[in-house]
Structure formats: C-alpha cells, structure tokens
Scaffold this motif. Structure first.
Motif, short mmCIF file in Angstrom:
data_model
loop_
_atom_site.label_atom_id
_atom_site.label_comp_id
_atom_site.label_asym_id
_atom_site.label_seq_id
_atom_site.Cartn_x
_atom_site.Cartn_y
_atom_site.Cartn_z
N PRO A 3 0.82 -1.21 0.00
CA PRO A 3 0.00 0.00 0.00
C PRO A 3 0.86 1.27 0.00
O PRO A 3 2.06 1.22 0.26
N ASP A 4 0.20 2.39 -0.27
CA ASP A 4 0.85 3.71 -0.23
C ASP A 4 2.02 3.84 -1.20
O ASP A 4 3.04 4.43 -0.87
N VAL A 5 1.89 3.24 -2.36
CA VAL A 5 2.96 3.45 -3.32
C VAL A 5 2.43 4.28 -4.48
O VAL A 5 1.24 4.30 -4.75
N GLN A 6 3.36 4.94 -5.15
CA GLN A 6 2.96 5.82 -6.22
C GLN A 6 3.82 5.46 -7.43
O GLN A 6 5.05 5.41 -7.34
N LEU A 7 3.14 5.14 -8.54
CA LEU A 7 3.87 4.78 -9.76
C LEU A 7 4.58 6.01 -10.30
O LEU A 7 3.94 7.04 -10.53
N GLY A 19 7.63 4.57 -2.54
CA GLY A 19 6.82 4.14 -1.42
C GLY A 19 7.65 3.97 -0.17
O GLY A 19 8.88 4.14 -0.20
N PRO A 20 6.98 3.60 0.92
CA PRO A 20 7.69 3.52 2.19
C PRO A 20 8.45 2.20 2.34
O PRO A 20 8.00 1.16 1.87
N PHE A 21 9.61 2.25 2.95
CA PHE A 21 10.35 1.05 3.32
C PHE A 21 11.08 1.36 4.62
O PHE A 21 11.96 2.23 4.64
N CYS A 22 10.69 0.68 5.70
CA CYS A 22 11.29 0.92 7.00
C CYS A 22 11.34 2.42 7.34
O CYS A 22 12.41 2.98 7.57
N GLN A 23 10.18 3.02 7.30
CA GLN A 23 10.05 4.44 7.69
C GLN A 23 10.83 5.42 6.83
O GLN A 23 11.18 6.50 7.26
N ARG A 24 11.15 4.99 5.62
CA ARG A 24 11.74 6.02 4.75
C ARG A 24 11.21 5.85 3.34
O ARG A 24 10.66 4.80 3.00
N PRO A 68 22.19 4.25 -6.22
CA PRO A 68 21.25 4.04 -5.11
C PRO A 68 21.65 2.81 -4.28
O PRO A 68 22.10 1.81 -4.83
N THR A 69 21.47 2.90 -2.97
CA THR A 69 21.76 1.78 -2.08
C THR A 69 20.63 0.76 -2.18
O THR A 69 19.46 1.11 -2.16
N VAL A 70 21.00 -0.52 -2.28
CA VAL A 70 19.98 -1.56 -2.32
C VAL A 70 19.55 -1.87 -0.90
O VAL A 70 20.38 -2.11 -0.03
N TYR A 71 18.22 -1.85 -0.63
CA TYR A 71 17.72 -2.16 0.70
C TYR A 71 17.35 -3.63 0.82
O TYR A 71 17.68 -4.30 1.78
N LEU A 72 16.62 -4.11 -0.20
CA LEU A 72 16.10 -5.48 -0.11
C LEU A 72 15.83 -6.01 -1.51
O LEU A 72 15.36 -5.27 -2.38
N VAL A 73 16.14 -7.28 -1.71
CA VAL A 73 15.81 -7.92 -2.98
C VAL A 73 14.80 -9.03 -2.71
O VAL A 73 15.07 -9.94 -1.93
N ASP A 74 13.64 -8.94 -3.31
CA ASP A 74 12.62 -9.97 -3.17
C ASP A 74 12.58 -10.75 -4.48
O ASP A 74 11.90 -10.36 -5.43
N ILE A 80 12.97 -5.06 -6.30
CA ILE A 80 14.13 -4.52 -5.59
C ILE A 80 13.72 -3.23 -4.89
O ILE A 80 13.08 -2.36 -5.50
N TYR A 81 14.02 -3.15 -3.61
CA TYR A 81 13.80 -1.91 -2.85
C TYR A 81 15.14 -1.20 -2.78
O TYR A 81 16.14 -1.80 -2.41
N MET A 82 15.14 0.06 -3.15
CA MET A 82 16.42 0.80 -3.07
C MET A 82 16.22 2.25 -2.68
O MET A 82 15.09 2.74 -2.61
N GLU A 83 17.32 2.87 -2.43
CA GLU A 83 17.33 4.25 -1.95
C GLU A 83 16.65 5.20 -2.95
O GLU A 83 16.87 5.10 -4.16
N TYR A 84 15.86 6.12 -2.43
CA TYR A 84 15.26 7.15 -3.27
C TYR A 84 16.16 8.38 -3.27
O TYR A 84 16.49 8.92 -2.21
#
Lengths: 217, 343
Positions: A3-7, A19-24, A68-74, A80-84
């Motif tokens: 939820p709360d993501v924006q294309l 979108g949010p990932f660990c409060q950022r 960008p820093t990689v946060y998580l790879v699913d 891939i979640y990475m730094e904005y």
C-alpha cells in the motif's frame, strides 16, 4: 503491491514506484510478467536481471560510486527496494532547460565521464546507458548512475566500448547538437578509466560496424 | 498531383502511382496503383545482386505499363518521378534508377531520389494515421528503432550486426525452406506448429540488438537437433521467432519509455509477421494508452507506392534531385534525410 505506493515510471523492464520502506521513502522496482514474452523466456530474463541489477549496484556501492543503495531484494516477487534519490534525469535537464551555459554543461559532462570511468574500472557494464538513466542529485547536482536492469560484470574492452557506444547513440538521437558535450564526456572518461586508451580505440571500431553505416563516417 | 514511384533496392521490384489532391487540407491521398514483381531464388539460396538486377531489368517496363493501365492515366498526368536512392544493393538500385532517369528525360519530368527507410515510415504513417509514433523498421536489410525529432527521423536503436530479416532468411536456408512467397513467411507458418522453446542467446544492449549470435548458435545445432529428434524444424522456427521478436519488442518499449511516446508503428517486410504484431500489441496493452499501428503486406513489404509517397512529400516542399545527383548509394542512413515536410 504494497500500500501507499505511487507509480513514477514504467520502463521497458519494470514499473518503478515510490513508497515507504522501514520508515523512509524508497524506490520500489517491480519487474512484472511481460505478456508478449514466452513464459519460460520471461522467467529466465527477469530472474537473471533482478540478480544482476542487485549485484552490480552493490559492487558500485562498495567502490564508492554514486548509485542508489539496495535495501532489499525480493526474488520471488522480482522486486528490488532501493534508496530514493531526489533529482532530475540528465535527459530532463537537457530537454527542459535548453541553452544552459556551456560551463554548466561541461561540469555535467565531466561528472558523467568520471562516473562511467569509475564504473568500468570495477568491470561493471551498465548495458543501458541513456540520458534517462543518469540522475542529477537535487541537493548537490552530482551525477548518479541508475537503472542497472541490463547490467553485468565483464572485463572485456569490447563490452566497455559497446557500453559507451550505446550512450553515444542515445545522446545524439535524443539531444541533437550535443556532440560537444559527448566529446567532453569521453575526455573525462579517458582521464578516469584505467584502460581508456584501448576502450576508446575499440569504440571507434564499434562505430564502424553495422550494415548501414554512412560512408562518410 | 500524381507521383510515380520506382523501388528495387532488394529482390522486390515495385511500381506505384499515388495522387495527392491539393484542393483539400491536408491533401487527399489516393493510391492509383501498386504493382510488384518479386525475384525468388531457389530454396537454400539468397538473392545475389547481379541476378536481382537482371530480374528488375527484365520486368520493369512491363510493370510500369501495368501500373499506368491500372491507374488509367497516361505519362502526361504524372508530376514527378520518384526512385529509391538507397540504401540497398548497388546493382538492383542502379538498374531501377537508370529507368527513372530515362523516363524523366523522355517525358520531361522532375526526379526525386528517396531514402528507402523514410519511404517505409511515410507510407506507414499515411496508411495508419499514426501521428508521431516510435517506428520499428524491420526488414531483410534493416532493423531500426526510430523516432522523429527536429526535422529528422532519428535512430534510437538498431541491429549492431545483421538485420532481423537477414537472420530469419538465412535460417530458412538452413532448413531449405522455399523463398516463395518469402522465407520469413514460411518460417512464420512453420513456427505455428512449434511447441518446445529452445534456450537461445538473447542479446539486447540498451536500445540496440544483435542477431548474429543467435543465428550462429541455431545454425550450428540445427542438424544435430533434427537428427536426434530433440527439436523439430517447427520448434526451431518457433523458438527463433519468440526470441528475436522479444528482443525487438523490448528495445521498442525501451525507446517508448525513454522518449515518452505511446504509439508504435511497425514497418518493413518483417513487420507483416502476425506474431510480431501480436507481441507488440501485448506490450502496448501493458502500457497506459499504448497503441500499435501496422500495415499489411501491400505496404509493409517493399513497394513503389511508399517511394512515390515519400518523394511526393519532399516534392511538395520544393525538393527535386537534379539529374547529376541521381546516383544511388548502398549506404544512406535514415537520419541523413532532412524531413522538411514534417512539423
């Protein structure tokens, strides 16, 4: 999706959300199944590219190259979640703010050349260098390399030369009359890349390939 | 205004007559005739320049007469004669250009030399009504992803080695498929019976593609696969199409994303492949507002009408090719043409 993501963009490979990932705020890059591709081929390409992208980003990060820093790879979801990083692409910079001073353009060109030289020094081939995939930090104007979707690791002079060739083509087709700026990029690249002499020489060979090259060069 | 178009850059000889009625804005375009004669070498062989030029020389006069008869006009109704200046094979190009020059002198007409690729693009735009699409131009000699900007058709991506049609044609020779009506068409039909997907090299470099690796790989293994029964000829055709077309659709989509365009126009001989059109449609469906435009074999495959159309557009801006500049060139890039007629 979460939820709360924006294309924010749909590229050829993936949908990119903010979108949010660990409060950022994070960039969430989702490779979705391509209906046009045979499912077997699609799975093979997608999983290979997710892994390659994460690996190359990490490799750059370790070498202190601005990416960008990689946060998580699913892997299961191909996400891939990475730094904005707030900023604008070099493409938008050149398109929406035409006629910048030559000096400002020169600064950007040098930053691009240096970044590419550093990336090739650690044998990362970007694979899709365009002005859309070069970001300028909002805060400092520093050039950040993004979208490593087609990236891979290779030591070959050939691969590095083709990488530059891909950028050159994207540059001159997207931004007519910026040949000077591309020359400046190559100059800065030449100073920062270890094997630049051989790579730039190979680039000239690559330019001459293909079936329909102009006789005039 | 009526334009006569002569095309013979490869193995198709095409003659077309097109009318632009200038009393309306934009001009009303009518196709008066579009005739074609194709040189088919025997199975297992490609078309050689010498034999192809001979074919064109043997058929061109009869074909021009047919085109005039079908259009029910006489030479004096023609305003301008358009011919293919390049790119293409030297022999076939010059054999057609010689006829264009001779007719222009005999009938006292102006000449316009046309870039073959621009001909495909302008014909596709005219037939489909696509306004400002990303163009995928795929044929036996060309593979380009093109978009218009600032008076030129700019090449965003292209084949780094052989063209996609060349890859298909050469594989058809390995399987000894007939060249009639076209090797690619026969691959397309056989591919429908394929079931197994072979893992083939997939080479995409940004918006550029490469087909020589996939061709070498499948050529090197074809005989062994057939002998062992591991894969049938149909499986190979199926796998080759699925792989190379996926590469084309991917690079086209990348160009769309890069430029921010929603329309795609497919032109060139390979563009009439229904599987390619279907895949492009599926790609567009997954993009917001995506639209695909394609034409059928009359306009996709090389033809005279497209040369007449592109030549006419240039002619209307006052462009003509003086006689001493009517030479042909095998190398003539799409982005060398100044598209004065475009907004």
């Amino acid at each position: 999706m979460i939820p709360d993501v924006q294309l924010i963009k749909q590229g050829a490979e993936a949908r990119v959300y903010l979108g949010p990932f660990c409060q950022r705020q994070a960039i969430i890059k989702e490779r979705f199944a391509k209906a046009y591709r045979h499912p077997t081929l699609d799975k093979k390409l997608t999983s290979r590219r997710v892994i390659q992208e994460a690996r190359c980003l990490y490799r750059c990060q370790k070498a202190l190259i601005d990416t960008p820093t990689v946060y998580l790879v699913d892997l299961d979801q191909s996400v891939i979640y990475m730094e904005y990083i707030p900023g604008i692409s070099v493409r938008d910079y050149l398109v929406t703010e035409p006629g910048q001073e030559a000096e400002a353009q020169h600064r950007v060109a040098v930053a691009i050349g240096k970044a590419l030289g550093a990336m090739h020094n650690i044998d990362v081939i970007h694979g899709d260098l365009t002005t859309s995939n070069l970001l300028m930090r909002e805060t400092s104007g520093a050039v950040v390399l993004i979208d490593f979707g087609l990236s891979y690791v290779s030591q070959l002079i050939e691969d590095k030369a083709v990488d530059l060739y891909v950028l050159e083509r994207a540059f001159v087709s997207t931004h007519p009359n910026t040949e000077v700026m591309f020359a400046q990029i190559l100059e800065a690249y030449g100073e920062s890349s270890k094997a630049s002499k051989q790579i730039l020489k190979k680039l000239e060979d690559v330019r001459l390939r293909g079936r329909k090259r102009s006789m005039l060069g | 205004m009526i334009a006569l178009g002569l095309e013979g850059s490869a193995n198709k000889l095409g003659i077309g007559l097109i009318r632009h009625d200038m009393s309306t804005t934009p001009p009303t375009v009518t196709i008066l005739s579009n005739v074609r004669h194709t040189y088919h070498p025997p199975p297992g062989e490609g078309f050689l320049p010498k034999d192809t030029a001979q074919h064109h020389r043997a058929h061109i006069l009869e074909l021009i007469r047919n085109a005039l008869d079908e259009a029910k006009i006489t030479p004096k109704d023609i305003s301008v004669i358009c011919f293919t200046k390049g790119p293409g094979m030297g022999g076939p190009l010059t054999s057609v250009a010689t006829v264009a020059r001779t007719l222009a002198l005999m009938w006292n007409k102006e000449l316009v030399g046309v870039n073959h690729c621009v001909g495909h693009i302008e014909m596709g735009r005219q037939i489909t009504g696509a306004q400002n699409p990303v163009v995928l131009y795929v044929s036996g000699g060309n593979t380009q992803v093109i978009a218009y900007a600032e008076k030129r058709y700019r090449i965003f991506g292209e084949a780094l080695d052989i063209a996609v049609g060349n890859c298909l044609d050469r594989f058809a020779r390995v399987l000894n498929l007939p060249n009639d009506p076209a090797p690619g068409y026969n691959i397309e039909q056989l591919a429908k019976k394929g079931t197994k997907l072979i893992d083939l090299p997939y080479t995409v470099k940004g918006m550029d593609v490469s087909f020589s690796g996939v061709l070498s790989y499948i050529e090197a293994n074809a005989k062994a696969w057939l002998a062992s029964g591991e894969y049938t000829a149909a499986d190979m055709c199926f796998s080759l199409q699925e792989t190379v077309f996926a590469m084309l659709v991917e690079t086209t989509e990348r160009a769309m994303a890069h430029i921010g365009s929603r329309e795609v126009l497919i032109v060139g001989g390979v563009g009439c492949n229904m599987r390619l059109q279907e895949m492009m449609g599926q790609m567009a469906e997954q993009r917001e507002g995506g639209m695909v435009y394609a034409t059928d074999e009359r306009f996709c495959i090389d033809n005279g009408i497209m040369i007449a159309q592109a030549g006419m557009l240039a002619y209307q801006t006052g462009y003509t090719t003086p006689l001493d500049k009517t030479w042909c060139t095998q190398r003539f890039r799409t982005d060398e043409v100044f598209a004065a007629w475009r907004e």
